[in-house]
Design an enzyme around this catalytic site. Structure first.
Site, mmCIF file in Angstrom:
data_model
loop_
_atom_site.group_PDB
_atom_site.id
_atom_site.type_symbol
_atom_site.label_atom_id
_atom_site.label_comp_id
_atom_site.label_asym_id
_atom_site.label_seq_id
_atom_site.Cartn_x
_atom_site.Cartn_y
_atom_site.Cartn_z
ATOM 1 N N ASP A 223 39.449 30.684 47.787
ATOM 2 C CA ASP A 223 39.159 29.436 47.088
ATOM 3 C C ASP A 223 38.928 28.312 48.091
ATOM 4 O O ASP A 223 39.581 28.254 49.143
ATOM 5 C CB ASP A 223 40.319 29.062 46.164
ATOM 6 C CG ASP A 223 40.537 30.104 45.073
ATOM 7 O OD1 ASP A 223 39.599 30.880 44.789
ATOM 8 O OD2 ASP A 223 41.636 30.148 44.510
ATOM 9 N N ARG B 20 39.779 37.196 46.728
ATOM 10 C CA ARG B 20 39.029 35.974 46.408
ATOM 11 C C ARG B 20 39.537 34.847 47.300
ATOM 12 O O ARG B 20 40.749 34.734 47.523
ATOM 13 C CB ARG B 20 39.243 35.602 44.941
ATOM 14 C CG ARG B 20 38.039 34.986 44.253
ATOM 15 C CD ARG B 20 38.390 34.465 42.880
ATOM 16 N NE ARG B 20 39.297 33.353 42.967
ATOM 17 C CZ ARG B 20 40.408 33.238 42.230
ATOM 18 N NH1 ARG B 20 40.734 34.162 41.359
ATOM 19 N NH2 ARG B 20 41.186 32.200 42.391
ATOM 20 N N SER C 57 48.110 31.426 40.244
ATOM 21 C CA SER C 57 47.753 30.992 38.887
ATOM 22 C C SER C 57 48.167 29.551 38.600
ATOM 23 O O SER C 57 48.401 29.176 37.459
ATOM 24 C CB SER C 57 48.360 31.931 37.828
ATOM 25 O OG SER C 57 47.804 33.217 37.928
ATOM 26 N N GLY D 71 42.747 37.697 39.387
ATOM 27 C CA GLY D 71 42.750 38.004 37.966
ATOM 28 C C GLY D 71 41.519 38.786 37.538
ATOM 29 O O GLY D 71 40.437 38.642 38.110
ATOM 30 N N ASN E 115 43.407 34.982 47.402
ATOM 31 C CA ASN E 115 44.043 35.784 46.350
ATOM 32 C C ASN E 115 43.736 37.245 46.645
ATOM 33 O O ASN E 115 42.587 37.670 46.545
ATOM 34 C CB ASN E 115 43.480 35.424 44.970
ATOM 35 C CG ASN E 115 43.739 33.977 44.617
ATOM 36 O OD1 ASN E 115 44.747 33.653 44.024
ATOM 37 N ND2 ASN E 115 42.819 33.087 44.994
ATOM 38 N N GLU F 121 53.684 35.347 36.771
ATOM 39 C CA GLU F 121 52.317 35.680 36.356
ATOM 40 C C GLU F 121 52.256 36.993 35.569
ATOM 41 O O GLU F 121 51.192 37.587 35.433
ATOM 42 C CB GLU F 121 51.417 35.764 37.582
ATOM 43 C CG GLU F 121 51.311 34.458 38.348
ATOM 44 C CD GLU F 121 50.446 34.582 39.577
ATOM 45 O OE1 GLU F 121 49.215 34.596 39.431
ATOM 46 O OE2 GLU F 121 50.997 34.681 40.685
#
Length: 314
Positions: free
Chosen positions: A257, A255, A150, A276, A272, A21
């Site tokens: 998901d 984060r 990612s 990003g 995460n 990444e």
């Protein structure tokens, strides 16, 4: 923003790194550096290299670091351990939260033990009977490495004969190989900032799934915020995000998901700990929905380092 930016001193924005990444991290790091500088912070971009990481940090004259290196080496606790040894305050989760956060398999085990709903699935290895896996889980399936972000190494399998190649793809990356059934109710994500959950976002990729291109290079992915869920359902999702983040020792920001099934039931998919921060990224979008621009967001994240006691809290 109530803190005088001079209190932060010289801030090293650690980006790049050596994972798959890397390019995303460089984009995130450039955006973070620009936003910090716009807020009056003495921020310096640092393209961190594995061979020289210690010298780059030690010789940079930094008072604290903003971490935005995605993937192995930067997001798995390795960099956090180095900074702890140096006594350098840094943003985000510590060693434990970072190590757990990048390990999707262990996250699922922890969440399951706490009664949080997780996406069902199995671990594949070279001896797995792929036909039996398909018979148990059905199609389509997602095959992924357990320690990449990612969507690196992820394949959507729509036909049984595609599974061996998908396994080989995932096995070439970090961690174990996981296989999970597709969920028909949609992709959602919730940013956690401190103890607060920001508005949920629904992700509608134009591709087969929310892959690397849909995340960073294509402009046809749709992001819905408000996410379209009933308010009670969204509030439950946001509360679940805070709980799931805390359960894996997440700290400061991150984060979570989710996937929803056809009946609208949510399942925690992954966390995460260094999301990003590119122009396509979800956390800046959620912050905007909450009334924060990019500069306000990064200053809010950096503010947590002022109170950090590296020895006790990281």
């Amino acid at each position: 923003m109530s803190v005088d930016p001079r209190r932060f001193g010289r801030v090293g924005v650690l980006m790049g790194g050596w994972s798959a990444e890397r390019e995303v991290s460089l984009m995130s790091g450039e955006a973070v550096t620009a936003a910090l500088q716009a807020g009056g912070v003495d921020a310096v971009a640092v393209d961190l290299r594995r061979e020289t990481a210690l010298d780059q940090i030690r010789d940079g004259g930094f008072d604290r670091c903003f971490l935005i290196i995605h993937g192995t080496g930067g997001e798995d606790g390795t960099l956090q351990a180095l900074l702890d040894l140096l006594g350098m305050p840094y943003t985000g989760s510590g060693v434990l939260g970072s190590a757990l956060g990048l390990d999707k398999l262990r996250c699922k085990q922890i969440w399951s033990s706490l009664g949080l709903p997780v996406v069902p699935g199995e671990v594949l290895d070279a001896d797995s009977d792929f036909d039996e896996v398909v018979a148990r889980l059905g199609l389509p399936l997602f095959v992924k490495p357990s320690e990449e972000g990612s969507s690196v190494g992820v394949t959507k399998v729509k036909r049984a004969q595609e599974l061996p190649a998908a396994y080989a793809m995932a096995a070439a990356h970090h961690g174990k190989v996981m296989v999970e059934p597709a969920m028909a109710g949609g992709d959602y994500t919730v940013t956690v900032l401190g103890d607060e959950a920001l508005p949920a976002i629904r992700i509608l990729p134009a591709t087969e799934f929310y892959d690397y291109a849909a995340k960073y290079t294509r402009d046809d992915t749709q992001y819905l915020c408000p996410c379209g869920l009933p308010d009670k359902t969204e509030q439950a999702l946001r509360a679940m995000a805070v709980e799931a983040f805390a359960a894996v020792a997440g700290k400061d920001w991150g984060r979570v998901d989710f996937l929803l099934d056809a009946q609208g039931n949510p399942y925690v998919a992954e966390v995460n700990t260094l999301p990003g921060m590119t122009s396509h990224s979800l956390t800046p979008m959620a912050a905007r929905a909450a009334g924060m621009d990019m500069t306000q967001l990064v200053l809010r994240i950096l503010e947590d380092t002022l109170a950090a006691d590296v020895a006790d809290e990281k």
